[in-house]
Design a protein around this motif. Sequence first.
Motif, PDB file in Angstrom:
ATOM      1  N   GLN A  27       0.856  -1.174   0.000  1.00 30.82           N
ATOM      2  CA  GLN A  27       0.000   0.000   0.000  1.00 30.82           C
ATOM      3  C   GLN A  27       0.896   1.230   0.000  1.00 30.82           C
ATOM      4  OE1 GLN A  27      -3.046   0.199   3.020  1.00 30.82           O
ATOM      5  NE2 GLN A  27      -3.431   2.369   2.631  1.00 30.82           N
ATOM      6  N   ARG A  28       0.579   2.173  -0.867  1.00 30.89           N
ATOM      7  CA  ARG A  28       1.364   3.400  -1.027  1.00 30.89           C
ATOM      8  C   ARG A  28       1.369   4.221   0.266  1.00 30.89           C
ATOM      9  NH1 ARG A  28      -1.231   4.888  -5.108  1.00 30.89           N
ATOM     10  NH2 ARG A  28       0.211   4.089  -6.652  1.00 30.89           N
ATOM     11  N   GLY A  29       2.536   4.784   0.589  1.00 32.34           N
ATOM     12  CA  GLY A  29       2.651   5.706   1.711  1.00 32.34           C
ATOM     13  C   GLY A  29       2.662   5.040   3.073  1.00 32.34           C
ATOM     14  N   THR A  30       2.997   3.753   3.137  1.00 31.92           N
ATOM     15  CA  THR A  30       2.980   3.024   4.401  1.00 31.92           C
ATOM     16  C   THR A  30       4.391   2.642   4.834  1.00 31.92           C
ATOM     17  OG1 THR A  30       2.769   0.886   3.286  1.00 31.92           O
ATOM     18  CG2 THR A  30       0.708   2.032   3.875  1.00 31.92           C
ATOM     19  N   VAL A  31       4.488   2.147   6.058  1.00 34.60           N
ATOM     20  CA  VAL A  31       5.749   1.618   6.574  1.00 34.60           C
ATOM     21  C   VAL A  31       6.207   0.462   5.685  1.00 34.60           C
ATOM     22  CG1 VAL A  31       6.800   0.415   8.540  1.00 34.60           C
ATOM     23  CG2 VAL A  31       5.275   2.348   8.928  1.00 34.60           C
ATOM     24  N   SER A  32       5.263  -0.297   5.156  1.00 34.08           N
ATOM     25  CA  SER A  32       5.600  -1.422   4.275  1.00 34.08           C
ATOM     26  C   SER A  32       6.326  -0.941   3.029  1.00 34.08           C
ATOM     27  CB  SER A  32       4.336  -2.181   3.879  1.00 34.08           C
ATOM     28  OG  SER A  32       3.689  -2.692   5.019  1.00 34.08           O
ATOM     29  N   GLU A  33       5.866   0.152   2.448  1.00 37.19           N
ATOM     30  CA  GLU A  33       6.535   0.699   1.269  1.00 37.19           C
ATOM     31  C   GLU A  33       7.924   1.207   1.635  1.00 37.19           C
ATOM     32  OE1 GLU A  33       5.539   3.529  -2.547  1.00 37.19           O
ATOM     33  OE2 GLU A  33       4.792   4.194  -0.595  1.00 37.19           O
ATOM     34  N   ASP A  34       8.035   1.867   2.787  1.00 32.52           N
ATOM     35  CA  ASP A  34       9.345   2.344   3.243  1.00 32.52           C
ATOM     36  C   ASP A  34      10.305   1.182   3.456  1.00 32.52           C
ATOM     37  OD1 ASP A  34       8.299   4.920   3.251  1.00 32.52           O
ATOM     38  OD2 ASP A  34       7.977   4.954   5.427  1.00 32.52           O
ATOM     39  N   ARG A  35       9.821   0.123   4.071  1.00 29.50           N
ATOM     40  CA  ARG A  35      10.656  -1.048   4.329  1.00 29.50           C
ATOM     41  C   ARG A  35      11.095  -1.693   3.011  1.00 29.50           C
ATOM     42  NH1 ARG A  35      12.803  -3.829   8.976  1.00 29.50           N
ATOM     43  NH2 ARG A  35      13.784  -5.640   8.032  1.00 29.50           N
ATOM     44  N   THR A  53       8.789  -3.056  -6.759  1.00 34.55           N
ATOM     45  CA  THR A  53       7.667  -2.760  -5.873  1.00 34.55           C
ATOM     46  C   THR A  53       6.588  -2.011  -6.627  1.00 34.55           C
ATOM     47  OG1 THR A  53       9.172  -2.619  -3.988  1.00 34.55           O
ATOM     48  CG2 THR A  53       6.996  -1.626  -3.719  1.00 34.55           C
ATOM     49  N   GLU A  54       5.366  -2.517  -6.537  1.00 36.31           N
ATOM     50  CA  GLU A  54       4.210  -1.853  -7.121  1.00 36.31           C
ATOM     51  C   GLU A  54       3.327  -1.388  -5.968  1.00 36.31           C
ATOM     52  OE1 GLU A  54       0.866  -2.533 -10.608  1.00 36.31           O
ATOM     53  OE2 GLU A  54       2.129  -4.201 -10.008  1.00 36.31           O
ATOM     54  N   ALA A  55       3.107  -0.087  -5.884  1.00 39.35           N
ATOM     55  CA  ALA A  55       2.341   0.491  -4.779  1.00 39.35           C
ATOM     56  C   ALA A  55       0.922   0.822  -5.221  1.00 39.35           C
ATOM     57  CB  ALA A  55       3.036   1.742  -4.260  1.00 39.35           C
ATOM     58  N   ALA A  73       4.767 -11.544  -4.067  1.00 42.10           N
ATOM     59  CA  ALA A  73       4.444 -11.445  -2.637  1.00 42.10           C
ATOM     60  C   ALA A  73       3.824 -10.089  -2.355  1.00 42.10           C
ATOM     61  CB  ALA A  73       5.696 -11.632  -1.789  1.00 42.10           C
ATOM     62  N   GLY A  74       3.187 -10.000  -1.212  1.00 42.93           N
ATOM     63  CA  GLY A  74       2.659  -8.739  -0.706  1.00 42.93           C
ATOM     64  C   GLY A  74       3.298  -8.449   0.632  1.00 42.93           C
ATOM     65  N   VAL A  75       3.319  -7.174   1.001  1.00 41.05           N
ATOM     66  CA  VAL A  75       3.868  -6.758   2.288  1.00 41.05           C
ATOM     67  C   VAL A  75       2.878  -5.784   2.911  1.00 41.05           C
ATOM     68  CG1 VAL A  75       5.782  -5.620   3.449  1.00 41.05           C
ATOM     69  CG2 VAL A  75       6.231  -7.057   1.454  1.00 41.05           C
ATOM     70  N   SER A  76       2.465  -6.091   4.152  1.00 42.32           N
ATOM     71  CA  SER A  76       1.501  -5.252   4.876  1.00 42.32           C
ATOM     72  C   SER A  76       1.783  -5.306   6.363  1.00 42.32           C
ATOM     73  CB  SER A  76       0.067  -5.773   4.673  1.00 42.32           C
ATOM     74  OG  SER A  76      -0.377  -5.624   3.366  1.00 42.32           O
ATOM     75  N   ASP A  77       1.089  -4.449   7.107  1.00 39.18           N
ATOM     76  CA  ASP A  77       1.102  -4.573   8.560  1.00 39.18           C
ATOM     77  C   ASP A  77       0.658  -5.986   8.913  1.00 39.18           C
ATOM     78  OD1 ASP A  77       1.844  -1.949   8.869  1.00 39.18           O
ATOM     79  OD2 ASP A  77      -0.084  -1.258   9.632  1.00 39.18           O
ATOM     80  N   PHE A  78       1.240  -6.561   9.946  1.00 38.43           N
ATOM     81  CA  PHE A  78       0.926  -7.933  10.327  1.00 38.43           C
ATOM     82  C   PHE A  78      -0.573  -8.186  10.480  1.00 38.43           C
ATOM     83  CE2 PHE A  78       0.170 -10.967  13.839  1.00 38.43           C
ATOM     84  CZ  PHE A  78       0.478 -12.130  13.153  1.00 38.43           C
ATOM     85  N   PRO A  79      -1.339  -7.329  11.213  1.00 35.19           N
ATOM     86  CA  PRO A  79      -2.765  -7.630  11.350  1.00 35.19           C
ATOM     87  C   PRO A  79      -3.509  -7.632  10.001  1.00 35.19           C
ATOM     88  CG  PRO A  79      -2.097  -6.054  13.012  1.00 35.19           C
ATOM     89  CD  PRO A  79      -0.945  -6.186  12.040  1.00 35.19           C
ATOM     90  N   VAL A  80      -3.103  -6.761   9.101  1.00 36.62           N
ATOM     91  CA  VAL A  80      -3.740  -6.705   7.779  1.00 36.62           C
ATOM     92  C   VAL A  80      -3.419  -7.971   6.993  1.00 36.62           C
ATOM     93  CG1 VAL A  80      -3.797  -5.445   5.577  1.00 36.62           C
ATOM     94  CG2 VAL A  80      -3.702  -4.187   7.741  1.00 36.62           C
ATOM     95  N   ALA A  81      -2.158  -8.379   7.010  1.00 37.25           N
ATOM     96  CA  ALA A  81      -1.751  -9.595   6.301  1.00 37.25           C
ATOM     97  C   ALA A  81      -2.426 -10.825   6.910  1.00 37.25           C
ATOM     98  CB  ALA A  81      -0.231  -9.742   6.331  1.00 37.25           C
ATOM     99  N   ALA A  82      -2.497 -10.874   8.248  1.00 40.38           N
ATOM    100  CA  ALA A  82      -3.133 -12.010   8.920  1.00 40.38           C
ATOM    101  C   ALA A  82      -4.611 -12.088   8.571  1.00 40.38           C
ATOM    102  CB  ALA A  82      -2.943 -11.908  10.429  1.00 40.38           C
ATOM    103  N   TYR A  83      -5.269 -10.939   8.521  1.00 42.37           N
ATOM    104  CA  TYR A  83      -6.695 -10.903   8.170  1.00 42.37           C
ATOM    105  C   TYR A  83      -6.895 -11.375   6.729  1.00 42.37           C
ATOM    106  CZ  TYR A  83     -11.432  -9.203   7.439  1.00 42.37           C
ATOM    107  OH  TYR A  83     -12.772  -9.120   7.143  1.00 42.37           O
ATOM    108  N   ALA A  84      -6.056 -10.916   5.824  1.00 37.81           N
ATOM    109  CA  ALA A  84      -6.156 -11.348   4.426  1.00 37.81           C
ATOM    110  C   ALA A  84      -5.936 -12.852   4.310  1.00 37.81           C
ATOM    111  CB  ALA A  84      -5.157 -10.586   3.556  1.00 37.81           C
TER     112      ALA A  84
END
Length: 157
Positions: A27-35, A53-55, A73-84
């Motif tokens: 997701q654009r503008g997130t810690v995941s994109e920064d990482r 990386t595609e945002a 692969a996708g990269v997200s906050d852990f709770p978001v990834a776990a929910y998905a």
Amino acid sequence: VSIYTRKGDDQGIRTWGDLCGKKIVVQRGTVSEDRAKLENAKCVKARKGRIATEAFDNDQQAQTRLRSGGADAGVSDFPVAAYAAKTSGGGNDFRIVGDQVEAAPYGIAVAKGNTQLREAIRAALDAVIKNGEYKKIIAKWRVEAGAVTEAKINGGT
């Protein structure tokens, strides 16, 4: 932050280093994109290829791209990834791979001067933790790795 892949097609991805030479969605503008930018620089420096990386504007768009095979692969906050991983396609679309990184607590913002509301929220959260309901909720969503044992004021600082 967690890495997730299509279920049954993880391509051996377990760590950030395994993403060198792969394409990810964030997701654009997130810690995941920064990482992702930070890890890409490590890949390039080590001459292991780059992380393409595609945002996207939101996680759902990123997940759709991954689900359709448009990324590795996708990269997200852990709770978001776990929910998905738990809900997308009835739990059949994605799986979390590797360990979460940069774990940090979430919080509830309250105006600094509103101590009565702040204390009421803290007490309510502590009650839910102590009576076991919190444990049931985080187990249901498979996010136990982010569990806390008490509600704290300014606990993330």
